[in-house]
Design a protein around this motif. Structure first.
Motif, PDB file in Angstrom:
ATOM      1  N   TRP A   1       0.840  -1.209   0.000  1.00 20.00           N
ATOM      2  CA  TRP A   1       0.000   0.000   0.000  1.00 20.00           C
ATOM      3  C   TRP A   1       0.867   1.247   0.000  1.00 20.00           C
ATOM      4  O   TRP A   1       0.618   2.198  -0.761  1.00 20.00           O
ATOM      5  CB  TRP A   1      -0.929   0.004   1.210  1.00 20.00           C
ATOM      6  N   LEU A   2       1.898   1.285   0.842  1.00 14.57           N
ATOM      7  CA  LEU A   2       2.767   2.455   0.927  1.00 14.57           C
ATOM      8  C   LEU A   2       3.502   2.693  -0.387  1.00 14.57           C
ATOM      9  O   LEU A   2       3.642   3.837  -0.838  1.00 14.57           O
ATOM     10  CB  LEU A   2       3.769   2.276   2.070  1.00 14.57           C
ATOM     11  N   ALA A   3       3.963   1.614  -1.020  1.00 15.33           N
ATOM     12  CA  ALA A   3       4.653   1.755  -2.300  1.00 15.33           C
ATOM     13  C   ALA A   3       3.705   2.271  -3.371  1.00 15.33           C
ATOM     14  O   ALA A   3       4.065   3.149  -4.176  1.00 15.33           O
ATOM     15  CB  ALA A   3       5.251   0.405  -2.721  1.00 15.33           C
ATOM     16  N   ARG A   4       2.498   1.728  -3.394  1.00 13.21           N
ATOM     17  CA  ARG A   4       1.513   2.180  -4.375  1.00 13.21           C
ATOM     18  C   ARG A   4       1.135   3.630  -4.141  1.00 13.21           C
ATOM     19  O   ARG A   4       1.021   4.435  -5.084  1.00 13.21           O
ATOM     20  CB  ARG A   4       0.265   1.289  -4.308  1.00 13.21           C
TER      21      ARG A   4
ATOM     22  N   ARG B   1       9.419 -13.902  -9.373  1.00 13.11           N
ATOM     23  CA  ARG B   1       8.718 -14.713 -10.377  1.00 13.11           C
ATOM     24  C   ARG B   1       7.365 -15.170  -9.841  1.00 13.11           C
ATOM     25  O   ARG B   1       6.355 -15.177 -10.568  1.00 13.11           O
ATOM     26  CB  ARG B   1       9.581 -15.920 -10.758  1.00 13.11           C
ATOM     27  N   ALA B   2       7.332 -15.585  -8.573  1.00 11.46           N
ATOM     28  CA  ALA B   2       6.062 -16.027  -7.987  1.00 11.46           C
ATOM     29  C   ALA B   2       5.061 -14.883  -7.946  1.00 11.46           C
ATOM     30  O   ALA B   2       3.853 -15.091  -8.160  1.00 11.46           O
ATOM     31  CB  ALA B   2       6.305 -16.580  -6.588  1.00 11.46           C
ATOM     32  N   LEU B   3       5.551 -13.677  -7.687  1.00 15.85           N
ATOM     33  CA  LEU B   3       4.654 -12.518  -7.707  1.00 15.85           C
ATOM     34  C   LEU B   3       4.115 -12.284  -9.108  1.00 15.85           C
ATOM     35  O   LEU B   3       2.910 -12.072  -9.300  1.00 15.85           O
ATOM     36  CB  LEU B   3       5.396 -11.270  -7.209  1.00 15.85           C
ATOM     37  N   ALA B   4       4.990 -12.343 -10.092  1.00 17.26           N
ATOM     38  CA  ALA B   4       4.565 -12.133 -11.478  1.00 17.26           C
ATOM     39  C   ALA B   4       3.574 -13.205 -11.934  1.00 17.26           C
ATOM     40  O   ALA B   4       2.683 -12.943 -12.756  1.00 17.26           O
ATOM     41  CB  ALA B   4       5.785 -12.117 -12.392  1.00 17.26           C
ATOM     42  N   ASP B   5       3.716 -14.424 -11.417  1.00 13.76           N
ATOM     43  CA  ASP B   5       2.839 -15.517 -11.827  1.00 13.76           C
ATOM     44  C   ASP B   5       1.500 -15.522 -11.109  1.00 13.76           C
ATOM     45  O   ASP B   5       0.621 -16.325 -11.455  1.00 13.76           O
ATOM     46  CB  ASP B   5       3.540 -16.865 -11.575  1.00 13.76           C
TER      47      ASP B   5
ATOM     48  N   ARG C   1       2.520  -5.260 -13.712  1.00 14.69           N
ATOM     49  CA  ARG C   1       3.702  -5.872 -14.309  1.00 14.69           C
ATOM     50  C   ARG C   1       4.718  -4.819 -14.754  1.00 14.69           C
ATOM     51  O   ARG C   1       5.922  -5.052 -14.673  1.00 14.69           O
ATOM     52  CB  ARG C   1       3.305  -6.748 -15.509  1.00 14.69           C
ATOM     53  N   SER C   2       4.259  -3.663 -15.194  1.00 16.10           N
ATOM     54  CA  SER C   2       5.194  -2.637 -15.682  1.00 16.10           C
ATOM     55  C   SER C   2       6.079  -2.090 -14.564  1.00 16.10           C
ATOM     56  O   SER C   2       7.173  -1.592 -14.814  1.00 16.10           O
ATOM     57  CB  SER C   2       4.433  -1.484 -16.347  1.00 16.10           C
ATOM     58  N   GLU C   3       5.590  -2.193 -13.316  1.00 14.12           N
ATOM     59  CA  GLU C   3       6.395  -1.729 -12.187  1.00 14.12           C
ATOM     60  C   GLU C   3       6.618  -2.882 -11.194  1.00 14.12           C
ATOM     61  O   GLU C   3       6.617  -2.699  -9.986  1.00 14.12           O
ATOM     62  CB  GLU C   3       5.707  -0.553 -11.496  1.00 14.12           C
TER      63      GLU C   3
ATOM     64  N   TRP D   1       6.957  -3.385  -6.784  1.00 18.69           N
ATOM     65  CA  TRP D   1       6.062  -4.176  -5.926  1.00 18.69           C
ATOM     66  C   TRP D   1       6.830  -5.306  -5.238  1.00 18.69           C
ATOM     67  O   TRP D   1       6.564  -5.611  -4.074  1.00 18.69           O
ATOM     68  CB  TRP D   1       4.897  -4.730  -6.743  1.00 18.69           C
ATOM     69  N   TRP D   2       7.781  -5.914  -5.945  1.00 16.39           N
ATOM     70  CA  TRP D   2       8.542  -6.997  -5.325  1.00 16.39           C
ATOM     71  C   TRP D   2       9.417  -6.463  -4.188  1.00 16.39           C
ATOM     72  O   TRP D   2       9.547  -7.098  -3.149  1.00 16.39           O
ATOM     73  CB  TRP D   2       9.386  -7.737  -6.347  1.00 16.39           C
ATOM     74  N   THR D   3       9.966  -5.272  -4.352  1.00 21.27           N
ATOM     75  CA  THR D   3      10.737  -4.651  -3.276  1.00 21.27           C
ATOM     76  C   THR D   3       9.864  -4.446  -2.046  1.00 21.27           C
ATOM     77  O   THR D   3      10.295  -4.684  -0.908  1.00 21.27           O
ATOM     78  CB  THR D   3      11.323  -3.301  -3.737  1.00 21.27           C
TER      79      THR D   3
END
Length: 398
Positions: free
Chosen positions: A220-223, A255-259, A269-271, A275-277
């Motif tokens: 949420w904070l990153a978004r 990768r698990a996040l992207a999947d 996906r573009s950022e 989100w993974w950070t």
């Protein structure tokens, strides 16, 4: 049909201010934002109408200083529909009325079955008002003529609506209480910023583990930071449901996040690195959020019967009494008395018994004088009845 243009040049602004100052009677005011499209809640169009002056559509991003307009009309009565929705963005550009007439609130106090502007206009004036652009992106430039026509109609009929409502308020004996309600809207302080705004995530109560909550918080904070930077509504980047899906799935790799199929949104996906950070931070942090946040609010009423039977009885009987008063006054219960005010005095009744104690407690919570006058005695009587009923039940009804 009239062609409308947006006022954005200094010369046009000065002419509009002069003409509005020379007009007669109340000033109808409305503002259009870009909620759902932009991060900010700024006004992207401000509409004003006054008899003898005409209709004016101001472009706030192009007008650096509204002082002249404020000086010209702030002392006049401003007519707004659902004023609480627009006052903040008007004040942001320096427009702040001395007193208002809120047509939506007046309609509620009169017990009208539908209080949206289109419904009120149709009932009072017999005119059907199209609302097809109410959810438009008003930050769009140039604004289409059909949008400007829609925006202009929102204020051109508002003074006529105000006059009809004022007549009904006088006829029903509600003019004084309506004035108190309008003043309360105008002077109400803005809510302080939430200490943990990320807890407003839709569905957050479904997370019961601090680590899951930490992941949700960091996402949420990153978004929010990125949305503020781009001035884009956060939900247009990554929806709340996607953040909750990630917080529940707890992916252990990029990768698990992207999947994760449930992780959707225009920027999902573009950022992805961003989100993974955030997910990694949530997975590793030692600063875990509390599952439950302390609150000075009473617990949910459904829990009262077990936790505090007498408070439960007080609330039930008082709600019945207040509902009867609302029916007599022909207005919604929530306009007669804010439900939270009733819950608070029922959960923790004032030390001073009787109507005077209830009246003081309600006033301290922000109830208006007319609300106190209509409900304090009713609530006090309900509290006495509740206490007696609990005592009778404890003694076996003897």
């Amino acid at each position: 049909m009239d062609e409308f243009r947006v006022i954005e040049s200094p010369a046009d602004f000065e002419d509009a201010v002069r003409r509005l100052a020379d007009g007669e009677g109340p000033v109808a005011v409305d503002a259009e934002r870009a909620s759902g499209f932009r991060y900010s809640q700024r006004a992207y169009l401000i509409q004003m109408y006054r008899r003898g002056s005409g209709t004016f559509l101001f472009d706030p991003p192009q007008i650096p200083d509204f002082t002249a307009l404020e000086d010209a009309v702030h002392a006049e009565e401003w007519v707004l529909h659902a004023a609480s929705q627009d006052l903040a963005c008007l004040r942001e550009v320096g427009l702040d009325p001395d007193h208002i007439f809120d047509t939506e609130l007046a309609a509620r106090l009169l017990g009208m079955p539908r209080v949206g502007l289109a419904s009120v206009v149709e009932e009072l004036l017999g005119i059907k008002l199209a609302k097809e652009h109410s959810a438009a992106d008003w930050s769009t430039r140039p604004l289409p003529q059909s949008w400007l026509t829609y925006a202009a109609l929102d204020v051109e009929l508002l003074v006529d609506v105000r006059d009809r409502l004022a007549e009904r308020l006088e006829e029903s004996g509600k003019a004084v209480l309506a004035g108190q309600e309008f003043a309360a809207v105008l002077t109400r302080e803005a809510k302080p910023a939430a200490a943990e705004p990320w807890r407003r995530l839709s569905g957050i109560h479904g997370l019961r583990n601090p680590r899951n909550l930490a992941v949700a918080r960091e996402l949420w904070l990153a978004r929010d930071a990125r949305a503020a930077e781009l001035d884009v509504a956060p939900g247009r980047m990554v929806p709340d449901a996607s953040i909750l899906a990630v917080a529940k799935a707890m992916p252990q790799s990029r990768r698990a996040l992207a999947d994760l199929r449930e992780f959707t949104g225009r920027a999902s996906r573009s950022e992805l690195d961003r989100w993974w950070t955030a997910v990694e931070t949530g997975l590793a942090t030692n600063q875990l959020p509390a599952v439950r946040v302390p609150s000075d609010s009473p617990p949910p009423p459904r829990a009262w019967a077990m936790r505090n039977p007498e408070a439960d009885a007080r609330l039930r009987l008082a709600k019945d009494g207040v509902a009867e008063v609302a029916e007599r006054l022909e207005m919604p219960v929530e306009n007669l008395l804010t439900p939270d005010h009733l819950r608070r005095v029922a959960w923790q009744p004032p030390a001073e018994s009787g109507a005077a104690g209830v009246a003081a407690a309600l006033a301290a919570l922000g109830a208006r004088p007319w609300q106190v006058a209509e409900t304090a005695q009713i609530i006090a009587d309900a509290f006495v009845e509740a206490s007696q009923s609990v005592q009778d039940a404890a003694s076996g009804g003897s």
